[in-house]
Design a protein around this motif. Structure first.
Motif, PDB file in Angstrom:
ATOM      1  N   ARG A  84       0.807  -1.229   0.000  1.00 20.29           N
ATOM      2  CA  ARG A  84       0.000   0.000   0.000  1.00 20.29           C
ATOM      3  C   ARG A  84       0.838   1.276   0.000  1.00 20.29           C
ATOM      4  N   ARG A  85       2.059   1.226   0.532  1.00 18.70           N
ATOM      5  CA  ARG A  85       2.926   2.419   0.492  1.00 18.70           C
ATOM      6  C   ARG A  85       3.334   2.745  -0.938  1.00 18.70           C
ATOM      7  N   ILE A  86       3.492   1.730  -1.766  1.00 17.90           N
ATOM      8  CA  ILE A  86       3.961   1.923  -3.143  1.00 17.90           C
ATOM      9  C   ILE A  86       2.792   2.099  -4.101  1.00 17.90           C
ATOM     10  N   ASN A  87       1.740   1.318  -3.907  1.00 19.39           N
ATOM     11  CA  ASN A  87       0.549   1.401  -4.744  1.00 19.39           C
ATOM     12  C   ASN A  87      -0.671   1.215  -3.845  1.00 19.39           C
ATOM     13  N   PRO A  88      -1.284   2.318  -3.415  1.00 22.68           N
ATOM     14  CA  PRO A  88      -2.404   2.224  -2.480  1.00 22.68           C
ATOM     15  C   PRO A  88      -3.590   1.402  -2.998  1.00 22.68           C
ATOM     16  N   ARG A  89      -3.679   1.195  -4.305  1.00 20.47           N
ATOM     17  CA  ARG A  89      -4.770   0.403  -4.875  1.00 20.47           C
ATOM     18  C   ARG A  89      -4.565  -1.103  -4.684  1.00 20.47           C
ATOM     19  N   PHE A  90      -3.320  -1.520  -4.493  1.00 18.37           N
ATOM     20  CA  PHE A  90      -3.001  -2.950  -4.474  1.00 18.37           C
ATOM     21  C   PHE A  90      -3.875  -3.755  -3.508  1.00 18.37           C
ATOM     22  N   PRO A  91      -3.974  -3.407  -2.220  1.00 16.36           N
ATOM     23  CA  PRO A  91      -4.732  -4.266  -1.308  1.00 16.36           C
ATOM     24  C   PRO A  91      -6.199  -4.469  -1.701  1.00 16.36           C
ATOM     25  N   GLN A  92      -6.802  -3.481  -2.332  1.00 14.45           N
ATOM     26  CA  GLN A  92      -8.202  -3.601  -2.714  1.00 14.45           C
ATOM     27  C   GLN A  92      -8.395  -4.238  -4.091  1.00 14.45           C
ATOM     28  N   GLU A  93      -7.419  -4.098  -4.982  1.00 12.63           N
ATOM     29  CA  GLU A  93      -7.612  -4.530  -6.367  1.00 12.63           C
ATOM     30  C   GLU A  93      -6.903  -5.808  -6.758  1.00 12.63           C
ATOM     31  N   VAL A  94      -5.954  -6.292  -5.959  1.00 11.84           N
ATOM     32  CA  VAL A  94      -5.258  -7.524  -6.298  1.00 11.84           C
ATOM     33  C   VAL A  94      -6.255  -8.678  -6.345  1.00 11.84           C
ATOM     34  N   GLN A  95      -6.046  -9.584  -7.294  1.00  8.11           N
ATOM     35  CA  GLN A  95      -6.911 -10.742  -7.472  1.00  8.11           C
ATOM     36  C   GLN A  95      -6.102 -12.028  -7.296  1.00  8.11           C
ATOM     37  N   PRO A  96      -6.710 -13.074  -6.781  1.00 12.04           N
ATOM     38  CA  PRO A  96      -6.006 -14.353  -6.682  1.00 12.04           C
ATOM     39  C   PRO A  96      -5.451 -14.769  -8.047  1.00 12.04           C
ATOM     40  N   GLY A  97      -4.178 -15.156  -8.058  1.00 17.04           N
ATOM     41  CA  GLY A  97      -3.529 -15.566  -9.294  1.00 17.04           C
ATOM     42  C   GLY A  97      -2.742 -14.471  -9.984  1.00 17.04           C
ATOM     43  N   ASP A  98      -2.832 -13.234  -9.486  1.00 19.04           N
ATOM     44  CA  ASP A  98      -2.028 -12.148 -10.048  1.00 19.04           C
ATOM     45  C   ASP A  98      -0.550 -12.426  -9.790  1.00 19.04           C
ATOM     46  N   LEU A  99       0.305 -11.712 -10.520  1.00 15.77           N
ATOM     47  CA  LEU A  99       1.747 -11.889 -10.437  1.00 15.77           C
ATOM     48  C   LEU A  99       2.415 -10.565 -10.082  1.00 15.77           C
ATOM     49  N   VAL A 100       3.481 -10.621  -9.312  1.00 13.68           N
ATOM     50  CA  VAL A 100       4.282  -9.441  -8.995  1.00 13.68           C
ATOM     51  C   VAL A 100       5.560  -9.507  -9.819  1.00 13.68           C
ATOM     52  N   VAL A 101       5.894  -8.383 -10.461  1.00 16.44           N
ATOM     53  CA  VAL A 101       7.170  -8.239 -11.160  1.00 16.44           C
ATOM     54  C   VAL A 101       7.934  -7.127 -10.458  1.00 16.44           C
ATOM     55  N   GLY A 102       9.163  -7.429 -10.074  1.00 13.52           N
ATOM     56  CA  GLY A 102       9.987  -6.450  -9.383  1.00 13.52           C
ATOM     57  C   GLY A 102      11.318  -6.263 -10.073  1.00 13.52           C
ATOM     58  N   GLY A 103      11.944  -5.160  -9.773  1.00 18.09           N
ATOM     59  CA  GLY A 103      13.223  -4.817 -10.379  1.00 18.09           C
ATOM     60  C   GLY A 103      14.408  -5.388  -9.620  1.00 18.09           C
TER      61      GLY A 103
END
Length: 181
Positions: free
Chosen positions: A54-73
């Protein structure tokens, strides 16, 4: 209980949540200062899920869906405790694909049943919201444009932990099997 069951022997497709370089586990992915008093006690799944990214993307906790993937640098999830990977897993993320990270993050994530693959070049090749697929056993990522990237595949032992759902469950099964012999 994680919101998404991982089947590591099958390719899985999901929507990308992309994060940048030098993302701190304890001060970016979660707020460790909030959970540190519970360190060593059972994890508060609802709290970890609500604070995840939530600090980086405040939408994440409400909009993430089961099966989504995280890509990081580069240097993704540095300075992290097990609560970081637990928060990501509790959120329903199926896998984390990074340019680089600490080996400790990979181990802690695996213990929670969360696969982490190091995939050189992935951050430049995907965009937030795209759908990509991942084959953990083969180490193959098929991007939205149909091209592919390769990563070191997960070992048979890592796949066994993911099949069991966590390191604790994999060990429980192993010891039950040994006791039955």
């Amino acid at each position: 209980m994680p919101a998404f069951a991982i089947e590591p022997d099958l390719p899985m497709a999901g929507r990308v949540w992309k994060f940048g370089d030098q993302v701190s586990g304890d001060d970016g992915i979660i707020d460790f200062s909030v959970v540190r008093e519970g360190f060593g006690k059972p994890m508060d799944e609802a709290l970890l899920t609500a604070m995840c990214f939530r600090r980086i993307n405040p939408r994440f906790p409400q909009e993430v869906q089961p099966g989504d993937l995280v890509v990081g640098g580069v240097n993704f999830a540095h300075h992290n405790h097990v609560e970081v990977s637990a928060a990501i897993r509790f959120s329903g993320i199926a896998a984390v694909l990074v340019e680089s990270c600490e080996s400790g993050f990979i181990r802690r994530a695996l213990s929670q049943g969360l696969p982490v693959l190091t995939v050189p070049g992935i951050a430049a090749r995907v965009q937030d919201g795209e759908r990509i697929s991942v084959n953990l056993a083969a180490g193959r990522i098929v991007l939205a444009d149909g091209s592919a990237l390769d990563a070191p595949p997960l070992s048979p032992h890592m796949l066994a932990v993911l099949r069991a759902g966590s390191l604790v469950e994999a060990l429980r099964r192993e010891f039950q099997g040994a006791a039955a012999q």
